[in-house]
Write a protein that holds these residues in place. Structure first.
Motif, PDB file in Angstrom:
ATOM      1  N   ALA A  62       0.825  -1.216   0.000  1.00  0.00           N
ATOM      2  CA  ALA A  62       0.000   0.000   0.000  1.00  0.00           C
ATOM      3  C   ALA A  62       0.854   1.260   0.000  1.00  0.00           C
ATOM      4  N   SER A  63       2.082   1.171   0.518  1.00  0.00           N
ATOM      5  CA  SER A  63       2.946   2.353   0.573  1.00  0.00           C
ATOM      6  C   SER A  63       3.753   2.550  -0.713  1.00  0.00           C
ATOM      7  N   TYR A  64       3.695   1.583  -1.644  1.00  0.00           N
ATOM      8  CA  TYR A  64       4.413   1.732  -2.904  1.00  0.00           C
ATOM      9  C   TYR A  64       3.768   2.826  -3.734  1.00  0.00           C
ATOM     10  N   LYS A  65       4.602   3.723  -4.244  1.00  0.00           N
ATOM     11  CA  LYS A  65       4.118   4.810  -5.087  1.00  0.00           C
ATOM     12  C   LYS A  65       4.216   4.388  -6.548  1.00  0.00           C
ATOM     13  N   VAL A  66       3.068   4.258  -7.184  1.00  0.00           N
ATOM     14  CA  VAL A  66       3.022   3.854  -8.586  1.00  0.00           C
ATOM     15  C   VAL A  66       3.781   4.883  -9.413  1.00  0.00           C
ATOM     16  N   GLY A  67       4.583   4.385 -10.336  1.00  0.00           N
ATOM     17  CA  GLY A  67       5.417   5.254 -11.158  1.00  0.00           C
ATOM     18  C   GLY A  67       6.835   5.335 -10.635  1.00  0.00           C
ATOM     19  N   GLY A  68       7.075   4.751  -9.468  1.00  0.00           N
ATOM     20  CA  GLY A  68       8.424   4.720  -8.897  1.00  0.00           C
ATOM     21  C   GLY A  68       9.210   3.569  -9.491  1.00  0.00           C
ATOM     22  N   ASN A  69      10.387   3.349  -8.969  1.00  0.00           N
ATOM     23  CA  ASN A  69      11.231   2.257  -9.434  1.00  0.00           C
ATOM     24  C   ASN A  69      10.939   1.033  -8.566  1.00  0.00           C
ATOM     25  N   ALA A  70      10.106   0.132  -9.067  1.00  0.00           N
ATOM     26  CA  ALA A  70       9.676  -1.037  -8.302  1.00  0.00           C
ATOM     27  C   ALA A  70      10.850  -1.959  -7.983  1.00  0.00           C
TER      28      ALA A  70
END
Length: 179
Positions: A62-70
């Motif tokens: 849930a804390s992952y920011k979409v568009g970041g470097n996964a």
């Protein structure tokens, strides 16, 4: 899997798609395991840290920011979990590997029979092993490695080239011909 594809699967996982987690796992497990093993140098600990990394991925998605470097996000989770475990284990009483190894079984990076892996384990320091592993096994670009390890790009390139030179020198010294 490209960064964009992995980012899309992270979004799907955030939305509750279980197949997305399986896809993420199948596409990242080999490189992530090699990276963790390059940090801890203990096969069984690396297996444990793989599980921990993927559990933390699921619990913190849930804390992952979409568009970041996964990739960087997942590798950072794994690195932090592994370093925390190493720190925790330093406070424990160590076993004598010579006496207890036969009883409990041990696995080191030398055990895969590869002279390259044995040399990497013997002559490279932790940072050099991480950089070589991330580039050669996981397929990260040097710029991505620099971002992940929070080091300047020039330092990563210099370290990578020096590590390869060290390994080549040791392999030649041991009688393996230059390829």
């Amino acid at each position: 899997m490209t960064k964009q594809e992995l980012d899309g699967k992270m979004l799907r996982l955030q939305q509750g798609d279980e197949q997305a987690f399986e896809d993420i796992y199948n596409e990242t497990k080999r490189g992530l395991f090699a990276f963790i093993l390059s940090i801890c140098r203990d096969y069984y600990m690396a297996e444990d840290m793989m599980q921990t990394a993927y559990i933390r991925l699921r619990t913190t998605i849930a804390s992952y920011k979409v568009g970041g470097n996964a990739y960087a996000w997942l590798y950072t989770i794994a690195k932090n979990a592994t370093l925390n475990e190493i720190s925790k284990r330093k406070r424990e009483t160590p076993l004598n590997v010579d006496e207890d190894g036969a009883r409990f079984g041990t696995y080191t990076l030398d055990d895969d029979g590869s002279p390259v892996t044995a040399v990497m384990n013997r002559v490279l320091n932790e940072t050099e092993r991480q950089i070589v592993t991330l580039h050669v096994i996981s397929g990260f670009r040097h710029r991505e490695i620099a971002e992940l390890l929070e080091k300047p790009l020039g330092t990563v390139l210099w370290t990578y080239n020096n590590a390869l030179a060290k390994m080549k020198k040791e392999l030649v010294k041991e009688g393996y011909d230059e390829a």
